[in-house]
Design a protein around this motif. Structure first.
Motif, PDB file in Angstrom:
ATOM      1  N   THR A 175      11.833 -13.564  41.154  1.00 15.50           N
ATOM      2  CA  THR A 175      11.227 -14.307  40.043  1.00 15.50           C
ATOM      3  C   THR A 175      10.209 -15.285  40.635  1.00 15.50           C
ATOM      4  O   THR A 175      10.268 -15.618  41.816  1.00 15.50           O
ATOM      5  N   VAL A 176       9.279 -15.719  39.774  1.00 16.35           N
ATOM      6  CA  VAL A 176       8.094 -16.418  40.296  1.00 16.35           C
ATOM      7  C   VAL A 176       7.834 -17.738  39.580  1.00 16.35           C
ATOM      8  O   VAL A 176       7.986 -17.843  38.374  1.00 16.35           O
ATOM      9  N   LEU A 177       7.375 -18.719  40.404  1.00 17.56           N
ATOM     10  CA  LEU A 177       6.804 -19.958  39.864  1.00 17.56           C
ATOM     11  C   LEU A 177       5.376 -19.977  40.348  1.00 17.56           C
ATOM     12  O   LEU A 177       5.148 -20.028  41.558  1.00 17.56           O
ATOM     13  N   LEU A 178       4.426 -19.898  39.448  1.00 19.65           N
ATOM     14  CA  LEU A 178       3.026 -19.894  39.869  1.00 19.65           C
ATOM     15  C   LEU A 178       2.422 -21.278  39.664  1.00 19.65           C
ATOM     16  O   LEU A 178       2.520 -21.856  38.583  1.00 19.65           O
ATOM     17  N   LYS A 179       1.781 -21.782  40.708  1.00 19.15           N
ATOM     18  CA  LYS A 179       1.034 -23.046  40.587  1.00 19.15           C
ATOM     19  C   LYS A 179      -0.428 -22.709  40.894  1.00 19.15           C
ATOM     20  O   LYS A 179      -0.831 -22.553  42.038  1.00 19.15           O
ATOM     21  N   PRO A 180      -1.243 -22.525  39.809  1.00 18.40           N
ATOM     22  CA  PRO A 180      -2.654 -22.206  40.041  1.00 18.40           C
ATOM     23  C   PRO A 180      -3.440 -23.456  40.436  1.00 18.40           C
ATOM     24  O   PRO A 180      -2.953 -24.575  40.292  1.00 18.40           O
ATOM     25  N   SER A 181      -4.678 -23.239  40.883  1.00 12.66           N
ATOM     26  CA  SER A 181      -5.529 -24.379  41.250  1.00 12.66           C
ATOM     27  C   SER A 181      -5.900 -25.161  40.001  1.00 12.66           C
ATOM     28  O   SER A 181      -6.251 -24.590  38.977  1.00 12.66           O
ATOM     29  N   GLU A 182      -5.867 -26.477  40.099  1.00 11.68           N
ATOM     30  CA  GLU A 182      -6.262 -27.304  38.946  1.00 11.68           C
ATOM     31  C   GLU A 182      -7.751 -27.126  38.625  1.00 11.68           C
ATOM     32  O   GLU A 182      -8.208 -27.437  37.536  1.00 11.68           O
ATOM     33  N   LYS A 183      -8.526 -26.611  39.612  1.00 16.42           N
ATOM     34  CA  LYS A 183      -9.970 -26.466  39.387  1.00 16.42           C
ATOM     35  C   LYS A 183     -10.271 -25.261  38.503  1.00 16.42           C
ATOM     36  O   LYS A 183     -11.304 -25.206  37.855  1.00 16.42           O
ATOM     37  N   ALA A 184      -9.386 -24.263  38.495  1.00 17.34           N
ATOM     38  CA  ALA A 184      -9.615 -23.050  37.686  1.00 17.34           C
ATOM     39  C   ALA A 184      -8.268 -22.435  37.296  1.00 17.34           C
ATOM     40  O   ALA A 184      -7.905 -21.367  37.770  1.00 17.34           O
ATOM     41  N   PRO A 185      -7.524 -23.118  36.400  1.00 18.99           N
ATOM     42  CA  PRO A 185      -6.169 -22.654  36.095  1.00 18.99           C
ATOM     43  C   PRO A 185      -6.052 -21.722  34.886  1.00 18.99           C
ATOM     44  O   PRO A 185      -4.995 -21.136  34.651  1.00 18.99           O
TER      45      PRO A 185
END
Ligand code: NAP
Length: 476
Positions: A175-185
Motif C-alpha cells: 500500500t502507498v502513501l504518496l507525497k507529491p511536490s508542492e510545486k506541482a501536486p
C-alpha cells in the motif's frame, strides 16, 4: 487554451478527500502566473491518519495478483480516456510544453501497463541446499510485499514518476502513501480518483499534500516499511540518514555527459538529439544533456550545427503545440540558472547562444570555453544550459565524463567497436547509451544511478524487486 478550472485537494485518506486545507498551499499556472488551485499543508495528525489507513489496508491483504492486474490495466485505460485533461493540467502546473506533457502522459500509460503485466511474473526461485552432513532439503524463495511504502516525488515529471512508484507498489501487493511536490501536486492528486474508478479499494493509495516538512513525520513513523524517493541528492541524503533499518530507493540528480567521437556515423543526428535533450522540459530533467564532449576534429562543425539548431527552437506559451521551451518551475529557479551562467562567464566561459532571462523563462543557452571548476559543468544545472567542451583522445573524454559526483546516465556516439567495448567497463554510470543521448529512457528498463545519483532501480520489473522481500522456504 489554459485551463480555467480551479482545483482543490486536501489529503486523500482511506478512500476519501479530507477537505480541510487550512493554511493550504497555492498552486499557480507557471506561464500565466494565475492561481489554478490549492492543496492541503499536512502536519502530524494528518500524516498519522494516512499511515494508519495504508497500514490497515496492507494488513487486510485483500487483493490477489489478478485483481491487481485488472486494477492497474483499468487505471491505464482511464488515463488514456482522460489524457487531454491530464495534459492540460501538466502544462499549467509545471510549465511543460504541450508535446512534452502529451509524451509524459503516454509514458505514464505504459508504466501502468508494464506494472500490470509484472503482477503475473512475481516469483522466487529454487535454492540448491547441498551441504555435507545434511539431507538435501527442498528449498525455494518467494517474493512478499514489504508493506507500507512512502513515495515522495519531484515536480518535473509529476505524473509518470508518481506512477513509477504507485504502479509497481500496487503490483507487488503493497500500500502507498504518496507525497507529491508542492510545486506541482495537482496531476498526482487526480490519480486518487483514477485509481478509485479503476477499482482500488480504500486505503491502498493515500495522498498527503504539504511541504518537505511532511518528510519528518513520515520518517518518524515506523509503520512505514520503505521509502521510494525521487528528487535532489540533498533531500535523498536526509531520507537515507533518517530511515534507519528500512528499505530505501533513491532516484537523484545528475549532470549527464555525452561524448561525440570523430567517427560518429551521423553527426547531424547527434547534434539534433543533443540539442533537443539539453532543452526539453527547460532542462529540468535528471538525465538532461548537460555536458557535451566533442572530439577536436569535429568540434567546430558540431558547435555551428548546434547553434543553428538552437536558433530554430520556439520559446513561449507552453500550451501551443509548436512551442519547444516553456518557463522554468519558478522565477527563482531561472534566476539561479542565470547566476550560474554569469558566474561561468566571469570565469572565462563564452555564451555561444542564449544567456538571457525573462521572468521564469531562461533562453536555451550553449556555453563554450567552460571547465570542470564551473558550477555549470560540475553541479546539476537543472535548467536549459549546456556546455560543449573539446577533447583530443577518448581517454580524455572518458576522464572528463567520469569526473563528477554524479553517475546517472551517459551517452556515447561512436562507430568504433573498441570504444564501445571500453565504454561499457570504463564509464561509471547506472546506464550507458551507445549512439544515443544520456536522456534516453524506456519505462521498462532498469533505471537508476550510482554515486550521488542514487541507490536502487526503477522500471516496474526492477522496482518490484526493490519493493518485495525475498522469503526463504525450506521443506524438511
Ligand atoms: P526536491 O526539492 O528534492 O523535492 C523532491 C520531493 O521531496 C518533493 O516532494 C519535496 O517536497 C520533497 N521534500 C523536500 N524536503 C523533504 C524532506 N526533508 N523530507 C522528505 N521530502 C522532502 O527535488 P525537486 O526540486 O522537486 O526535483 C528536482 C530534483 O529531482 C533534481 O535533482 C533532479 O535531478 C531529481 N530527479 C531525479 C530523477 C531520477 O529519476 N533520478 C527524476 C526526476 C528528478 P516539496 O516540493 O514540497 O519541497
Amino acid at each position: 487554451m489554459h485551463t480555467s478550472r480551479i482545483f482543490c485537494f486536501g489529503n486523500f485518506v482511506n478512500g476519501r478527500w479530507q477537505r480541510s486545507i487550512n493554511d493550504g498551499i497555492n498552486v499557480y499556472n507557471k506561464y500565466t502566473n494565475l492561481g489554478i488551485g490549492m492543496v492541503a499543508n499536512a502536519s502530524g495528525p494528518e500524516v498519522d491518519a494516512a499511515v494508519t489507513s495504508a497500514y490497515d489496508a496492507f494488513n487486510r491483504k485483500e487483493l490477489d495478483s489478478l485483481q491487481r492486474f485488472e486494477i492497474l490495466m483499468n487505471a491505464a485505460e482511464i488515463v488514456k480516456k482522460r489524457k487531454e485533461e491530464i495534459v492540460e493540467l501538466l502544462v499549467s502546473e509545471v510549465g511543460k510544453v504541450y508535446k512534452d506533457a502529451a509524451a509524459e502522459t503516454d509514458r505514464g500509460i505504459q508504466t501502468l501497463i508494464a506494472s500490470a503485466e509484472e503482477t503475473k511474473r512475481i516469483s522466487g526461485s529454487g535454492v540448491p541446499m547441498v551441504q555435507p552432513g545434511y539431507q538435501p532439503n527442498v528449498a525455494f524463495t518467494v517474493r512478499v510485499p514489504v508493506g507500507v511504502i512512502a513515495a515522495i516525488t519531484p515536480f518535473n515529471f509529476p505524473l509518470n514518476l508518481a506512477l513509477h512508484k504507485i504502479g509497481p507498489a500496487i503490483a507487488a501487493g503493497n500500500t502507498v502513501l504518496l507525497k507529491p511536490s508542492e510545486k506541482a501536486p495537482l496531476t498526482a492528486c487526480m490519480l486518487a480518483e483514477i485509481f478509485q474508478q479503476a477499482g482500488l479499494p480504500e486505503g491502498h493509495l493515500n495522498i498527503i499534500n504539504g511541504t518537505g516538512e511532511v518528510g519528518r513525520f513520515l520518517l518518524a513513523d515506523e509503520r512505514i516499511n520503505m521509502f521510494s524517493f525521487t528528487g535532489s541528492p540533498e533531500v535523498g541524503r536526509l531520507i537515507k540518514n533518517g530511515s534507519g533499518i528500512r528499505k530505501v530507493t533513491l532516484e537523484l540528480g545528475g549532470n549527464a555527459p555525452n561524448i561525440i567521437h570523430d567517427d560518429v556515423t551521423d553527426l547531424e543526428r547527434a547534434v539534433k538529439l543533443c540539442m533537443k535533450n539539453s532543452f526539453s522540459n527547460s532542462g529540468q530533467a535528471c538525465i538532461s544533456v548537460q555536458r557535451i564532449y566533442v572530439q577536436n576534429r569535429i568540434y567546430q562543425e558540431f558547435i555551428e550545427k548546434a547553434s543553428a539548431e538552437v536558433s530554430s527552437l520556439i520559446v513561449g506559451d507552453p500550451m501551443h503545440d509548436h512551442t519547444d521551451i516553456g518557463p522554468m518551475i519558478s522565477e527563482e529557479a531561472a534566476k539561479r540558472v542565470e547566476s550560474w551562467v554569469d558566474e561561468a562567464v566571469d570565469s572565462g566561459a563564452t555564451v555561444l547562444i542564449g544567456g538571457r532571462r525573462e521572468g521564469a523563462f531562461y533562453y536555451p543557452t550553449i556555453l563554450t570555453d567552460a571547465d570542470a571548476s564551473m558550477k555549470v559543468v560540475c553541479e546539476e544545472v537543472f535548467g536549459p544550459v549546456v556546455t560543449i567542451i573539446p577533447y583530443e583522445t577518448i581517454d580524455d573524454a572518458f576522464g572528463m565524463a567520469n569526473d563528477s559526483r554524479f553517475g546517472l546516465q551517459v551517452g556515447v556516439f561512436t562507430s568504433n567497436l573498441e570504444i564501445f567495448r571500453r565504454a561499457t567497463t570504463e564509464l561509471n554510470f547506472g546506464g550507458i547509451n551507445i549512439n544515443n543521448v544520456s536522456s534516453y529512457r524506456s519505462d521498462v528498463m532498469p533505471y537508476g544511478g550510482i554515486k550521488d545519483s542514487g541507490l536502487g532501480k526503477e522500471g516496474p520489473r526492477y522496482a518490484i524487486q526493490e519493493m518485495t522481500d525475498k522469503r526463504l522456504i525450506v521443506i524438511h
